[in-house]
Design a protein around this motif. Structure first.
Motif, PDB file in Angstrom:
ATOM      1  N   LEU A 141       0.827  -1.208   0.000  1.00 37.20           N
ATOM      2  CA  LEU A 141       0.000   0.000   0.000  1.00 37.20           C
ATOM      3  C   LEU A 141       0.861   1.257   0.000  1.00 37.20           C
ATOM      4  N   LEU A 142       1.937   1.257   0.779  1.00 37.90           N
ATOM      5  CA  LEU A 142       2.791   2.438   0.842  1.00 37.90           C
ATOM      6  C   LEU A 142       3.492   2.674  -0.490  1.00 37.90           C
ATOM      7  N   ALA A 143       3.958   1.591  -1.138  1.00 36.92           N
ATOM      8  CA  ALA A 143       4.588   1.740  -2.451  1.00 36.92           C
ATOM      9  C   ALA A 143       3.592   2.268  -3.481  1.00 36.92           C
ATOM     10  N   LEU A 144       2.359   1.748  -3.441  1.00 38.51           N
ATOM     11  CA  LEU A 144       1.336   2.206  -4.375  1.00 38.51           C
ATOM     12  C   LEU A 144       0.999   3.677  -4.146  1.00 38.51           C
ATOM     13  N   LEU A 145       0.821   4.057  -2.884  1.00 39.51           N
ATOM     14  CA  LEU A 145       0.490   5.448  -2.582  1.00 39.51           C
ATOM     15  C   LEU A 145       1.629   6.390  -2.973  1.00 39.51           C
ATOM     16  N   GLY A 186       8.590  -9.481   3.106  1.00 37.67           N
ATOM     17  CA  GLY A 186       8.304 -10.884   3.374  1.00 37.67           C
ATOM     18  C   GLY A 186       9.539 -11.711   3.627  1.00 37.67           C
ATOM     19  N   PHE A 187      10.622 -11.452   2.908  1.00 42.24           N
ATOM     20  CA  PHE A 187      11.841 -12.252   3.045  1.00 42.24           C
ATOM     21  C   PHE A 187      12.588 -11.916   4.327  1.00 42.24           C
ATOM     22  N   GLU A 188      12.652 -10.627   4.666  1.00 42.00           N
ATOM     23  CA  GLU A 188      13.455 -10.188   5.805  1.00 42.00           C
ATOM     24  C   GLU A 188      12.612  -9.798   7.018  1.00 42.00           C
ATOM     25  N   GLY A 189      11.293  -9.786   6.877  1.00 46.35           N
ATOM     26  CA  GLY A 189      10.442  -9.402   7.997  1.00 46.35           C
ATOM     27  C   GLY A 189      10.530  -7.929   8.342  1.00 46.35           C
ATOM     28  N   LEU A 190      10.699  -7.060   7.341  1.00 50.79           N
ATOM     29  CA  LEU A 190      10.839  -5.627   7.573  1.00 50.79           C
ATOM     30  C   LEU A 190       9.474  -4.960   7.664  1.00 50.79           C
ATOM     31  N   GLY A 191       9.458  -3.787   8.276  1.00 55.31           N
ATOM     32  CA  GLY A 191       8.271  -2.960   8.268  1.00 55.31           C
ATOM     33  C   GLY A 191       8.127  -2.252   6.934  1.00 55.31           C
ATOM     34  N   PRO A 192       6.978  -1.618   6.674  1.00 53.91           N
ATOM     35  CA  PRO A 192       6.747  -0.998   5.369  1.00 53.91           C
ATOM     36  C   PRO A 192       7.783   0.057   4.988  1.00 53.91           C
ATOM     37  N   VAL A 193       8.095   0.980   5.887  1.00 53.07           N
ATOM     38  CA  VAL A 193       9.038   2.048   5.552  1.00 53.07           C
ATOM     39  C   VAL A 193      10.430   1.467   5.321  1.00 53.07           C
ATOM     40  N   ALA A 194      10.859   0.563   6.191  1.00 56.67           N
ATOM     41  CA  ALA A 194      12.173  -0.062   6.018  1.00 56.67           C
ATOM     42  C   ALA A 194      12.226  -0.865   4.723  1.00 56.67           C
ATOM     43  N   ALA A 195      11.127  -1.493   4.345  1.00 54.45           N
ATOM     44  CA  ALA A 195      11.098  -2.266   3.104  1.00 54.45           C
ATOM     45  C   ALA A 195      11.246  -1.355   1.895  1.00 54.45           C
ATOM     46  N   LEU A 196      10.608  -0.181   1.913  1.00 54.04           N
ATOM     47  CA  LEU A 196      10.772   0.754   0.798  1.00 54.04           C
ATOM     48  C   LEU A 196      12.209   1.257   0.699  1.00 54.04           C
TER      49      LEU A 196
END
Length: 288
Positions: A141-145, A186-196
């Protein structure tokens, strides 16, 4: 490093990189990524589909229970029908969001055993993926927004359609920059901001390559889903419900693995996992 001779006797070559699973443990080319995605689907498609269907069944039962409970809680038949409709549509939207996030989380947790050639089961995949699904959904959702923000801001400011066209490349650039964020979550178990942030670091320097992998995967999946529905009717439509959310994530996931191999030497740790030291307490022998 061990060496071996060529067939023609024309010199010495380093040993080939190991391939315990669906791709070789080296930097991957486009053929390796797309071929590895197909091989993953062939070897692990049953477990992946089973886990996704189990998750969808559970979510579907929750949607039906929520809509039914809202209807029973109403005071009259007329208000009950309205409550049912106004509850069902948001619940169905959440169901679709959950399905997409779960498919990405399942694909992400499948990457390591697929690359290492290890067996998996549908319940095991589902148990591993469910705790990471909220982070994956948040990253999606964060990437889409973030990608849609430039065009949305221009439209909200009242700009005419021709003036919005220059913002479309910006939105595309942002979308590709954060394309690996759900897989990283999903692979590293990161939160949304950290994943971006993780996706931006991995895609930097390989934007065109990321675009060249993700767009054909989405196009192929859409064409395959349409063909399944046209050729096989209801059975094909049900198959497409599994194919459409899951398959585009496989090339993206293998691209994520490739970027980490190129930038973080992930191949060495994967090779060590594939061939662990049988005697970890053995002391290394000093060179003569």
């Amino acid at each position: 490093m061990a060496q071996y001779g060529t067939h023609t006797g024309g010199g010495w070559l380093p040993p080939p990189r190991p391939r315990p699973g669906v791709v070789p443990l080296r930097p991957l080319g486009p053929g390796d990524i797309l071929g590895g995605a197909v091989t993953t689907l062939r070897r692990y498609g049953g477990a992946l589909a089973g886990a996704l269907l189990l998750g969808q069944l559970t979510a579907g039962l929750l949607v039906a229970a929520a809509a039914g409970a809202a209807t029973l809680a109403s005071l009259s038949r007329s208000s009950g029908s309205r409550v049912f409709v106004w509850t069902l549509f948001p619940a169905a939207a959440l169901f679709l969001l959950f399905t997409c996030a779960l498919a990405t989380a399942l694909t992400a947790v499948l990457l390591r055993p697929a690359v290492l050639g290890r067996p998996v089961t549908a319940p095991g995949l589902l148990r591993a993926a469910l705790p990471r699904t909220p982070g994956v959904l948040g990253a999606q959702l964060l990437a889409l927004l973030t990608a849609a923000a430039p065009v949305a801001a221009g439209a909200a400011a009242g700009l005419p359609a021709p003036a919005l066209l220059p913002l479309v490349p910006v939105a595309l650039w942002l979308g590709v920059l954060f394309a690996l964020a759900p897989t990283a979550a999903g692979f590293e178990g990161l939160g949304p901001v950290a994943a971006l942030r993780r996706s931006a670091r991995l895609v930097r320097g390989a934007w065109w390559r990321t675009l060249g992998v993700t767009v054909p995967a989405v196009a192929f999946t859409g064409a395959a889903g349409y063909a399944l529905q046209a050729w096989f009717g209801l059975a094909g439509a049900l198959s497409a419900l599994v194919l459409l959310p899951a398959f585009p994530q496989l090339p993206t996931g293998l691209l994520y693995v490739d970027r980490r191999i190129r930038r973080e030497h992930l191949a060495a740790s994967l090779a060590a996992s594939a061939h662990p030291d049988p005697d970890p307490d053995r002391k290394p022998v000093s060179p003569a």
